[in-house]
Design a protein around this motif. Structure first.
Motif, PDB file in Angstrom:
ATOM      1  N   HIS A 131       0.807  -1.217   0.000  1.00 18.70           N
ATOM      2  CA  HIS A 131       0.000   0.000   0.000  1.00 18.70           C
ATOM      3  C   HIS A 131       0.845   1.275   0.000  1.00 18.70           C
ATOM      4  O   HIS A 131       0.325   2.348   0.257  1.00 18.70           O
ATOM      5  CB  HIS A 131      -0.915   0.033   1.228  1.00 18.70           C
ATOM      6  N   ALA A 132       2.116   1.166  -0.245  1.00 17.54           N
ATOM      7  CA  ALA A 132       2.990   2.329  -0.188  1.00 17.54           C
ATOM      8  C   ALA A 132       2.797   3.208  -1.418  1.00 17.54           C
ATOM      9  O   ALA A 132       2.929   2.758  -2.553  1.00 17.54           O
ATOM     10  CB  ALA A 132       4.449   1.895  -0.085  1.00 17.54           C
ATOM     11  N   VAL A 133       2.438   4.473  -1.183  1.00 17.88           N
ATOM     12  CA  VAL A 133       2.281   5.458  -2.256  1.00 17.88           C
ATOM     13  C   VAL A 133       2.939   6.760  -1.800  1.00 17.88           C
ATOM     14  O   VAL A 133       3.231   6.949  -0.621  1.00 17.88           O
ATOM     15  CB  VAL A 133       0.793   5.705  -2.607  1.00 17.88           C
ATOM     16  N   PHE A 134       3.136   7.664  -2.733  1.00 21.06           N
ATOM     17  CA  PHE A 134       3.782   8.928  -2.403  1.00 21.06           C
ATOM     18  C   PHE A 134       2.783  10.039  -2.104  1.00 21.06           C
ATOM     19  O   PHE A 134       3.127  11.012  -1.466  1.00 21.06           O
ATOM     20  CB  PHE A 134       4.713   9.366  -3.544  1.00 21.06           C
ATOM     21  N   THR A 135       1.555   9.909  -2.583  1.00 22.40           N
ATOM     22  CA  THR A 135       0.550  10.941  -2.343  1.00 22.40           C
ATOM     23  C   THR A 135      -0.692  10.322  -1.707  1.00 22.40           C
ATOM     24  O   THR A 135      -1.070   9.186  -2.020  1.00 22.40           O
ATOM     25  CB  THR A 135       0.151  11.648  -3.651  1.00 22.40           C
ATOM     26  N   LYS A 136      -1.330  11.082  -0.826  1.00 18.24           N
ATOM     27  CA  LYS A 136      -2.478  10.571  -0.086  1.00 18.24           C
ATOM     28  C   LYS A 136      -3.711  10.310  -0.960  1.00 18.24           C
ATOM     29  O   LYS A 136      -4.435   9.352  -0.698  1.00 18.24           O
ATOM     30  CB  LYS A 136      -2.831  11.544   1.040  1.00 18.24           C
ATOM     31  N   PRO A 137      -3.992  11.089  -2.002  1.00 22.14           N
ATOM     32  CA  PRO A 137      -5.180  10.782  -2.816  1.00 22.14           C
ATOM     33  C   PRO A 137      -5.148   9.419  -3.496  1.00 22.14           C
ATOM     34  O   PRO A 137      -6.194   8.892  -3.851  1.00 22.14           O
ATOM     35  CB  PRO A 137      -5.200  11.907  -3.864  1.00 22.14           C
TER      36      PRO A 137
END
Length: 155
Positions: A131-137
């Motif tokens: 679930h690692a992403v750079f932006t919250k949206p």
């Protein structure tokens, strides 16, 4: 004086026990998974609560009736069920239909109250744990597919 010598030998004995355990761990085979490099070889447990999904059949139909029970039982508002009114062809009455099922994986605590309380078993857990992403949206997902409809009841 005897207690002093006894404590020295006891300390040496305990040191040897610790060194024995250390040597055993040194010669044992390693079980560490090199995760990013061996991504295809990692198989999570089948009961892992990784990500919430809404299964669709091959005709792009789902089981969600937009009752909102999962949304009410979610302790921190992770789920948002947006419904719309549709006209039922069989009865000619308006009924509630699912428009969007929005899931925020960033605030989910994986308690499974939503899947337990769903009367139609419309949502289930998948084994996807990345679930690692750079932006919250990017943590917001719409679970129902575009153009999907309610699955007809089998008699």
């Amino acid at each position: 004086m005897i207690d002093y010598i006894k404590n020295i030998f006891l300390g040496i004995w305990r040191l040897m026990q610790g060194m024995y355990i250390t040597l055993l761990n040194l010669i044992r085979p390693k079980v560490t998974e090199q995760y990013p490099e061996n991504r295809g070889k990692v198989f999570p447990h089948e009961r892992l609560r990784g990500q919430l999904i809404m299964p669709h059949n091959e005709a792009n139909q789902h089981k969600c009736t937009a009752c909102g029970i999962c949304e009410m039982n979610c302790p921190n508002g992770t789920i948002q069920v947006i419904s719309k009114k549709e006209l039922d062809e069989a009865t000619g009455k308006e009924k509630k239909a699912l428009d969007k099922y929005i899931y925020d994986i960033g605030s989910c605590i994986f308690c499974s109250l939503c899947t337990i309380s769903c009367p139609q078993d419309a949502i289930v857990w998948s084994n996807n744990f990345e679930h690692a992403v750079f932006t919250k949206p990017k943590l917001y997902e719409t679970l129902n597919k575009e153009g999907s409809s309610l699955m007809k009841k089998m008699k």
